[in-house]
Every structure is written in C-alpha cells, then in structure tokens.
Design a protein around this motif. Structure first.
Motif, PDB file in Angstrom:
ATOM      1  N   TYR A 245       0.808  -1.219   0.000  1.00  0.00           N
ATOM      2  CA  TYR A 245       0.000   0.000   0.000  1.00  0.00           C
ATOM      3  C   TYR A 245       0.846   1.276   0.000  1.00  0.00           C
ATOM      4  O   TYR A 245       0.495   2.262  -0.665  1.00  0.00           O
ATOM      5  CB  TYR A 245      -0.948   0.002   1.198  1.00  0.00           C
TER       6      TYR A 245
ATOM      7  N   LEU B 123       0.482   4.347  -2.565  1.00  0.00           N
ATOM      8  CA  LEU B 123       0.029   5.634  -2.026  1.00  0.00           C
ATOM      9  C   LEU B 123       1.015   6.746  -2.349  1.00  0.00           C
ATOM     10  O   LEU B 123       0.610   7.894  -2.578  1.00  0.00           O
ATOM     11  CB  LEU B 123      -0.163   5.517  -0.514  1.00  0.00           C
TER      12      LEU B 123
ATOM     13  N   LEU C 230      -3.182  14.599   1.263  1.00  0.00           N
ATOM     14  CA  LEU C 230      -3.780  13.528   2.058  1.00  0.00           C
ATOM     15  C   LEU C 230      -5.206  13.869   2.473  1.00  0.00           C
ATOM     16  O   LEU C 230      -6.033  12.964   2.660  1.00  0.00           O
ATOM     17  CB  LEU C 230      -2.920  13.282   3.303  1.00  0.00           C
TER      18      LEU C 230
ATOM     19  N   PHE D  58      -9.317   6.747   3.905  1.00  0.00           N
ATOM     20  CA  PHE D  58      -9.050   5.316   4.007  1.00  0.00           C
ATOM     21  C   PHE D  58     -10.151   4.643   4.808  1.00  0.00           C
ATOM     22  O   PHE D  58     -10.453   5.041   5.934  1.00  0.00           O
ATOM     23  CB  PHE D  58      -7.692   5.070   4.671  1.00  0.00           C
TER      24      PHE D  58
ATOM     25  N   TYR E 220       1.254   3.103   7.550  1.00  0.00           N
ATOM     26  CA  TYR E 220       0.610   3.745   8.695  1.00  0.00           C
ATOM     27  C   TYR E 220       1.080   5.190   8.824  1.00  0.00           C
ATOM     28  O   TYR E 220       0.277   6.107   9.078  1.00  0.00           O
ATOM     29  CB  TYR E 220       0.941   3.011   9.998  1.00  0.00           C
TER      30      TYR E 220
ATOM     31  N   ALA F 172      -0.332   7.348   5.891  1.00  0.00           N
ATOM     32  CA  ALA F 172      -1.790   7.542   5.970  1.00  0.00           C
ATOM     33  C   ALA F 172      -2.189   8.265   7.247  1.00  0.00           C
ATOM     34  O   ALA F 172      -3.324   8.763   7.333  1.00  0.00           O
ATOM     35  CB  ALA F 172      -2.493   6.194   5.888  1.00  0.00           C
TER      36      ALA F 172
END
Length: 334
Positions: free
Chosen positions: A220, A224, A233, A238, A324, A327
């Motif tokens: 991911y 991303l 962002l 998500f 993590y 995001a």
C-alpha cells in the motif's frame, strides 16, 4: 331600392389568418413555459425542493431516470463527471462499500466498474461522462474501479480531470487480502499452482515474489506514494476493511463525513449474516427482502501453510509501518 351585395370571403386569406392566429398562440405558450422552466431551474440550483436546502426529495428513486413521482423533473438531471472515486483496493471491500453508499439519496453511483483511467482512457472524457448515472445539482456522482490504486498512470490522469476530486481507498490486512484474491483466482482457473509456490521466487531461500499480483497489491505504501505526488492527504479517505465488516455503520459514517453528507446511513440499515460472515442490508426501500452481496462474496478462503503466513508477516511488516505513517492511521495488522 339599392341592393346590398356581400362579397364572398377569400378562402386563401382565411387560411392565412387562421395559421397566423395559431402561430401567435403557440409562441405565447412557449414563452410562458420557458419562464416557468427558468424559475424551476433557479429553485433547484438554490435547493428549494425541500426544507433542508438540498435536492434529496427531487432525486429519490432516480437511477438513470426518475420514478413516477419525479417524472416531471427528469429533464433537470444530467450526466456529470464524478465528484468522488473509490480507487481501491481489490478484495478490500469496495463492492460492499459502494452498495452501502448507494443507500444515500444524495449519492449517484455507477454500479459497474468503467475502468476508464486504466483501460479506456483513449475513449475520452465524453465517453466517460456518458457512462455516469444522471444526477441533479448538489448530488455526488461516483464510481469504483479498484485497479486504479495500483495502476501507475491513473493518479495523473485523474488529476488532469479534477484537482479537487475526493478519493476513497478500502484497505485490509494485505495477507488476508492476498488469500482472498487467490481464492477468487482459483475459482475461475482451478489448475493454477498453489498459493505457497506462487508466493516465493525461490522457496528454498524464502525470497518473496513481490511482483506476483496478489502480493504486489498489498504494498500500500508504494502505491500511495504515487497518489500523494498529485493529491494532498486531505483528499484521500481510508476505509478500514476489517471494520467495514465489524462496524459498517461507523465506517459509513466517516465516509459520509468525508463526502460532506448528512449521516443518513446508520446502524439501522445493517444486520450481520453469520452464514456469509459479513454485514448485509436490511429490507431496502421498495423491497420485501434483505439484500446481501452475491455468491462470489464471502467464499471460504483457501487453507495456507502457517509457515508461509509467517513469512508474509515478516515481509509486509516494514511496508505496513510505512503505510501507517503515510496515511496517519494505524490499522493494527500483525
């Protein structure tokens, strides 16, 4: 005594006078109709069709058309380019999310996956717009194509269409996602090699084949990174795939907030189907039966060697931690 002689009417002149009268009446009728239409258009754009200043009441039941109560408003609905996209990921829960969101009266969502930005881009935006459902002003148009998230060209192409579009990504534990992906593959091509053999470039050395599609999609952070080169962002939301199963109302509430919509989809819309192992919709409006996703959803996963699962945990751990951080959200995958 003088005699009064009345000349007969000229038939040709009579026809001309009659035609002229009809034309005048028609023009007057059209002018009055246009004024009324303009007034209605202004009311719609200002949200005067209900007491909540939105177009909800005018759009109920409109799916590429309108219901019987709204037939007079059909001309107000137009095909528009999407305001939001569900861009991924495959086997993450994108179909469930789309079906749940379609309950909202202010969302107009295309059911099929158009694959415009990854496969059919050469057809142009006109073709893409023609694929969309009709919508009124204030209505959010959206579609979902999970392959967008992992296709390198799509972020730039979507940005060229709209810099302000909202993007939704449904993610789940990449190992579970890969097994689900493989389970779907073997349902169509049962003679392919085992999951264990496809996982490794060389099993004796333990080197993971990160380019094998079911494993590659789960990187991911790598994917991303391409999107963040084009979109902030704040424009990417998500959805936690595991929570979409355990708490669908909570996840749908956050999606509705992200889209700037009233929280209309709530826990009253769902029940948990123990047989399938995921939530289904209670009786939708106009239906007497509950609605669950199709037979292809909720398949029993293939059984995978626990040692291979452990190897994949070790492989994905640094990728997950990086995701993590990027995001700004810890998904808790172990």
């Amino acid at each position: 005594m003088a005699t009064l002689i009345i000349a007969p009417l000229d038939t040709h002149k009579l026809l001309i006078m009659f035609s002229f009268s009809i034309t005048c009446i028609s023009i007057l009728y059209l002018l009055l109709g246009c004024c009324d239409s303009s007034e209605n258009s202004q009311k719609l754009s200002l949200g005067w069709y209900d007491n909540n200043n939105n177009s909800r009441s005018a759009l109920r039941g409109l799916e590429g058309g309108v219901d019987g109560n709204s037939s007079g408003r059909e001309w107000m609905a137009l095909r528009r380019l999407p305001h939001a996209l569900i861009i991924g990921v495959k086997k993450g829960g994108t179909r469930a999310l789309l079906e749940f969101l379609r309950l909202h009266p202010d969302i107009r969502a295309l059911g099929a996956e158009p694959h415009f930005f990854d496969r059919h881009y050469s057809r142009g935006l006109g073709w893409y717009r023609s694929m969309m459902p009709k919508a009124l002003n204030g209505q959010i148009v959206m579609e979902k194509t999970p392959r967008y998230f992992v296709t390198p060209e799509t972020p730039g192409r979507i940005h060229a269409m709209s810099k302000n579009i909202k993007l939704i990504v449904v993610v789940r534990n990449p190992i579970t996602r890969a097994i689900s992906d493989y389970t779907q593959i073997i349902s169509k091509t049962p003679d392919i090699p085992s999951f264990e053999s496809l996982t490794f470039k060389n099993r004796s050395t333990g080197q993971i084949d990160a380019l094998w599609s079911p494993l590659y999609i789960g990187l991911y952070a790598k994917h991303l990174e391409r999107w963040l080169a084009y979109f902030p962002l704040s424009q990417i939301h998500f959805v936690h795939g595991e929570r979409l199963i355990s708490d669908p109302a909570g996840e749908l509430g956050r999606v509705q907030d992200f889209l700037g919509l009233e929280r209309i989809i709530t826990d009253k819309h769902f029940y948990f189907n123990k047989t399938k192992g995921f939530p289904c919709l209670k009786k939708p409006e106009g239906s007497s039966k509950p609605h669950c996703l199709g037979k292809t959803k909720g398949r029993t996963h293939a059984r995978i060697d626990p040692d291979v699962i452990q190897k994949l945990r070790e492989f994905y751990q640094p990728h997950n931690l990086r995701f993590y951080r990027m995001a700004g959200m810890d998904f808790g995958w172990q």
